[in-house]
Motif scaffolding. Structure first.
Motif, PDB file in Angstrom:
ATOM      1  N   LEU A  44       0.840  -1.195   0.000  1.00  0.00           N
ATOM      2  CA  LEU A  44       0.000   0.000   0.000  1.00  0.00           C
ATOM      3  C   LEU A  44       0.875   1.243   0.000  1.00  0.00           C
ATOM      4  CD1 LEU A  44      -2.955   1.026   0.155  1.00  0.00           C
ATOM      5  CD2 LEU A  44      -2.647   1.142   2.648  1.00  0.00           C
ATOM      6  N   LEU A  45       0.582   2.149  -0.910  1.00  0.00           N
ATOM      7  CA  LEU A  45       1.331   3.401  -1.020  1.00  0.00           C
ATOM      8  C   LEU A  45       0.853   4.380   0.038  1.00  0.00           C
ATOM      9  CD1 LEU A  45       3.268   5.310  -2.598  1.00  0.00           C
ATOM     10  CD2 LEU A  45       1.299   5.944  -3.994  1.00  0.00           C
ATOM     11  N   SER A  46       1.788   4.831   0.856  1.00  0.00           N
ATOM     12  CA  SER A  46       1.477   5.880   1.826  1.00  0.00           C
ATOM     13  C   SER A  46       1.427   7.218   1.105  1.00  0.00           C
ATOM     14  CB  SER A  46       2.550   5.923   2.930  1.00  0.00           C
ATOM     15  OG  SER A  46       2.370   7.059   3.745  1.00  0.00           O
ATOM     16  N   ARG A  47       0.298   7.921   1.228  1.00  0.00           N
ATOM     17  CA  ARG A  47       0.153   9.191   0.528  1.00  0.00           C
ATOM     18  C   ARG A  47       0.597  10.383   1.364  1.00  0.00           C
ATOM     19  NH1 ARG A  47      -5.740   8.614  -2.386  1.00  0.00           N
ATOM     20  NH2 ARG A  47      -5.761   6.349  -2.510  1.00  0.00           N
ATOM     21  N   ASP A  48       1.036  10.155   2.583  1.00  0.00           N
ATOM     22  CA  ASP A  48       1.464  11.256   3.445  1.00  0.00           C
ATOM     23  C   ASP A  48       2.653  11.976   2.822  1.00  0.00           C
ATOM     24  OD1 ASP A  48      -0.453  10.519   5.229  1.00  0.00           O
ATOM     25  OD2 ASP A  48       0.895   9.388   6.537  1.00  0.00           O
ATOM     26  N   GLY A  49       2.471  13.248   2.555  1.00  0.00           N
ATOM     27  CA  GLY A  49       3.568  14.053   2.028  1.00  0.00           C
ATOM     28  C   GLY A  49       3.880  13.835   0.575  1.00  0.00           C
ATOM     29  N   LEU A  50       3.007  13.121  -0.173  1.00  0.00           N
ATOM     30  CA  LEU A  50       3.302  12.859  -1.579  1.00  0.00           C
ATOM     31  C   LEU A  50       3.321  14.129  -2.413  1.00  0.00           C
ATOM     32  CD1 LEU A  50       1.597   9.586  -2.835  1.00  0.00           C
ATOM     33  CD2 LEU A  50       3.994  10.052  -2.400  1.00  0.00           C
ATOM     34  N   ASP A  51       2.642  15.175  -1.929  1.00  0.00           N
ATOM     35  CA  ASP A  51       2.633  16.431  -2.674  1.00  0.00           C
ATOM     36  C   ASP A  51       4.011  17.074  -2.717  1.00  0.00           C
ATOM     37  OD1 ASP A  51      -0.026  16.138  -3.165  1.00  0.00           O
ATOM     38  OD2 ASP A  51      -0.674  17.431  -1.527  1.00  0.00           O
ATOM     39  N   GLY A  52       4.862  16.712  -1.781  1.00  0.00           N
ATOM     40  CA  GLY A  52       6.232  17.216  -1.802  1.00  0.00           C
ATOM     41  C   GLY A  52       7.126  16.268  -2.578  1.00  0.00           C
ATOM     42  N   SER A  53       7.826  16.770  -3.581  1.00  0.00           N
ATOM     43  CA  SER A  53       8.616  15.897  -4.453  1.00  0.00           C
ATOM     44  C   SER A  53       9.687  15.149  -3.682  1.00  0.00           C
ATOM     45  CB  SER A  53       9.251  16.720  -5.573  1.00  0.00           C
ATOM     46  OG  SER A  53      10.103  17.719  -5.040  1.00  0.00           O
ATOM     47  N   ASN A  54      10.261  15.771  -2.661  1.00  0.00           N
ATOM     48  CA  ASN A  54      11.312  15.095  -1.906  1.00  0.00           C
ATOM     49  C   ASN A  54      10.780  13.838  -1.227  1.00  0.00           C
ATOM     50  OD1 ASN A  54      13.179  17.020  -2.651  1.00  0.00           O
ATOM     51  ND2 ASN A  54      12.961  18.218  -0.777  1.00  0.00           N
ATOM     52  N   ARG A  55       9.611  13.945  -0.604  1.00  0.00           N
ATOM     53  CA  ARG A  55       9.037  12.787   0.065  1.00  0.00           C
ATOM     54  C   ARG A  55       8.694  11.698  -0.947  1.00  0.00           C
ATOM     55  NH1 ARG A  55       9.323   8.898   3.190  1.00  0.00           N
ATOM     56  NH2 ARG A  55       7.368   7.983   3.921  1.00  0.00           N
ATOM     57  N   ALA A  56       8.127  12.078  -2.091  1.00  0.00           N
ATOM     58  CA  ALA A  56       7.797  11.103  -3.121  1.00  0.00           C
ATOM     59  C   ALA A  56       9.043  10.367  -3.582  1.00  0.00           C
ATOM     60  CB  ALA A  56       7.118  11.794  -4.298  1.00  0.00           C
ATOM     61  N   GLU A  57      10.108  11.105  -3.811  1.00  0.00           N
ATOM     62  CA  GLU A  57      11.339  10.484  -4.290  1.00  0.00           C
ATOM     63  C   GLU A  57      11.985   9.614  -3.216  1.00  0.00           C
ATOM     64  OE1 GLU A  57      13.384  13.900  -5.796  1.00  0.00           O
ATOM     65  OE2 GLU A  57      11.884  14.175  -7.377  1.00  0.00           O
ATOM     66  N   GLU A  58      11.829   9.994  -1.952  1.00  0.00           N
ATOM     67  CA  GLU A  58      12.323   9.147  -0.864  1.00  0.00           C
ATOM     68  C   GLU A  58      11.563   7.818  -0.829  1.00  0.00           C
ATOM     69  OE1 GLU A  58      11.883  11.391   2.681  1.00  0.00           O
ATOM     70  OE2 GLU A  58      13.445  12.852   2.178  1.00  0.00           O
ATOM     71  N   LEU A  59      10.239   7.897  -0.982  1.00  0.00           N
ATOM     72  CA  LEU A  59       9.432   6.674  -0.996  1.00  0.00           C
ATOM     73  C   LEU A  59       9.821   5.758  -2.145  1.00  0.00           C
ATOM     74  CD1 LEU A  59       5.782   7.832  -0.188  1.00  0.00           C
ATOM     75  CD2 LEU A  59       7.112   6.125   1.065  1.00  0.00           C
ATOM     76  N   ILE A  60       9.994   6.330  -3.311  1.00  0.00           N
ATOM     77  CA  ILE A  60      10.381   5.527  -4.472  1.00  0.00           C
ATOM     78  C   ILE A  60      11.724   4.853  -4.232  1.00  0.00           C
ATOM     79  CG2 ILE A  60      10.983   5.615  -6.918  1.00  0.00           C
ATOM     80  CD1 ILE A  60       8.983   8.003  -7.111  1.00  0.00           C
ATOM     81  N   SER A  61      12.677   5.592  -3.694  1.00  0.00           N
ATOM     82  CA  SER A  61      14.010   5.031  -3.405  1.00  0.00           C
ATOM     83  C   SER A  61      13.929   3.889  -2.413  1.00  0.00           C
ATOM     84  CB  SER A  61      14.938   6.124  -2.875  1.00  0.00           C
ATOM     85  OG  SER A  61      15.168   7.109  -3.853  1.00  0.00           O
ATOM     86  N   GLU A  62      13.079   4.042  -1.392  1.00  0.00           N
ATOM     87  CA  GLU A  62      12.922   2.980  -0.393  1.00  0.00           C
ATOM     88  C   GLU A  62      12.414   1.695  -1.034  1.00  0.00           C
ATOM     89  OE1 GLU A  62      10.308   4.581   2.536  1.00  0.00           O
ATOM     90  OE2 GLU A  62      11.726   6.147   3.165  1.00  0.00           O
ATOM     91  N   HIS A  63      11.435   1.825  -1.932  1.00  0.00           N
ATOM     92  CA  HIS A  63      10.871   0.632  -2.566  1.00  0.00           C
ATOM     93  C   HIS A  63      11.819   0.048  -3.618  1.00  0.00           C
ATOM     94  CE1 HIS A  63       7.076   0.690  -0.484  1.00  0.00           C
ATOM     95  NE2 HIS A  63       6.919   1.986  -0.758  1.00  0.00           N
ATOM     96  N   ILE A  64      12.607   0.879  -4.277  1.00  0.00           N
ATOM     97  CA  ILE A  64      13.614   0.363  -5.207  1.00  0.00           C
ATOM     98  C   ILE A  64      14.632  -0.484  -4.453  1.00  0.00           C
ATOM     99  CG2 ILE A  64      15.577   1.032  -6.650  1.00  0.00           C
ATOM    100  CD1 ILE A  64      13.891   3.402  -7.616  1.00  0.00           C
TER     101      ILE A  64
END
Length: 364
Positions: A44-64
């Motif tokens: 499940l994708l956590s949407r908290d802070g997804l509007d901020g590009s830094n948080r989105a990119e951190e999430l993507i890096s974690e899953h990679i």
């Protein structure tokens, strides 16, 4: 290929990739029931802070780091994120950000000689009534008519457009950065009351578009996405007016029409998308049948009580999910020999789903 697909709603992309034979790992905002059959694992994708590009990119890096994919596909809500260390099967983030700006699009279309809708950042230069839209956004969310200057409530990120009447259509296109090939022309379902959609909300597609307009919108869409230098699966939306087609917007991402395009043509859209990054374009496919998808919207907030996983449903929520008023419940699918047959079937299935939504506090 071992793939990580991540986005707010990636069921259609993931299932296409699975049908193409890839090892699919997904991070999705809904984790719908029918996504289970397409994914090797699902988070499940956590949407908290997804509007901020830094948080989105951190999430993507974690899953990679967790999955170790050979490539990443960014879905809705994340297409403009920047990813390092692994191939990304999307248009470049900078280009996606620029093209998603409807004001930029309108000016680009005008400069390049394509039919466009006059677009401004205030209502001063347009005759009322006008269409008010988010400058960035999709699916018709936030679109409304302003009848006069007193109806204008300018917030950040809004544009005004002259109102153009016509039949809503789209073209699904595969592009390799230089050339482009149209897979299908599609009718767009917008604000259909039988789906529960309101206003200008997108609520599905019929593929192919019937009847075809006199103007060759498929070739026009190919020229547009090729000139923009896009790659992969992209779409161009049109309004078919009495004077000819007008471009509404260019979508540099997988479109909601993916399901109907695959059913009607037999082409695997994800594999065509992947091949485009290798410089390979498909031939224009022949139409094998008429296919339809309709998104059914909730008339009231409710909790899902039971499974609604039928052979003709998609995007099926899990029991216990809370569906907000006017939010999508699920999609219904149909195929047949012509548009009339498919629309009739979709309406019957929509009525079945909406019958199940009756009651003050539950959907069963």
């Amino acid at each position: 290929m071992k793939l990580l697909l991540i986005g707010i709603n990636i069921r259609h992309i993931a299932c296409s990739a699975c049908r193409a034979g890839h090892e699919v790992h997904v991070v999705d905002g809904y984790c719908d029931l029918d996504l289970e059959s397409c994914a090797l694992d699902m988070t499940l994708l956590s949407r908290d802070g997804l509007d901020g590009s830094n948080r989105a990119e951190e999430l993507i890096s974690e899953h990679i780091e967790r999955v170790g994919p050979q490539a990443v596909v960014l879905g809705p809500g994340l297409e403009e994120a920047r990813v390092k260390g692994v191939p990304v099967l999307n248009n470049p983030a900078e280009k996606a950000a620029r093209i998603s700006d409807k004001l930029w699009q309108a000016r680009w279309l005008e400069r390049n000689g394509f039919p466009f809708i006059r677009t401004v950042t205030s209502g001063e230069d347009l005759d009322f009534p006008v269409m008010i839209k988010p400058r960035r956004g999709a699916g018709g969310v936030g679109c409304r008519i302003a009848q006069s200057r007193s109806d204008l409530d300018w917030g950040e990120g809004l544009i005004a457009q002259e109102i153009v009447s016509g039949r809503a259509a789209s073209v699904s296109v595969i592009c390799d950065g230089k050339g482009a090939r149209a897979l299908a022309t599609n009718e767009q379902l917008i604000g259909e009351s039988w789906t529960g959609a309101k206003g200008f909300r997108y609520c599905g597609n019929i593929t192919p578009l019937e009847p075809l307009p006199k103007s060759d919108i498929a070739s026009m869409a190919e020229r547009i996405v090729a000139r923009l230098g896009l790659v992969g699966s992209n779409g161009v939306d049109f309004l078919l007016t009495e004077e000819g087609p007008v471009v509404v917007e260019v979508n540099c991402r997988f479109q909601g029409s993916l399901d109907t395009v695959e059913c009607a043509t037999g082409v695997n859209v994800f594999e065509a998308h992947l091949n485009s990054f290798r410089g390979l374009l498909p031939s224009r496919p022949a139409i094998q049948c008429t296919a339809g998808r309709a998104i059914i919207y909730a008339p009231r907030s409710a909790e899902i009580k039971e499974r609604m996983l039928f052979p003709w449903t998609a995007d099926v929520p899990r029991p216990g999910s809370i569906i907000g008023r006017d939010d999508p419940i699920l999609s219904v699918m149909a195929k047949g020999s012509n548009r009339v047959e498919v629309i009739s079937c979709l309406q019957d299935r929509a009525a079945m789903i909406r019958e199940l939504t009756k009651g003050p506090a539950k959907i069963i």
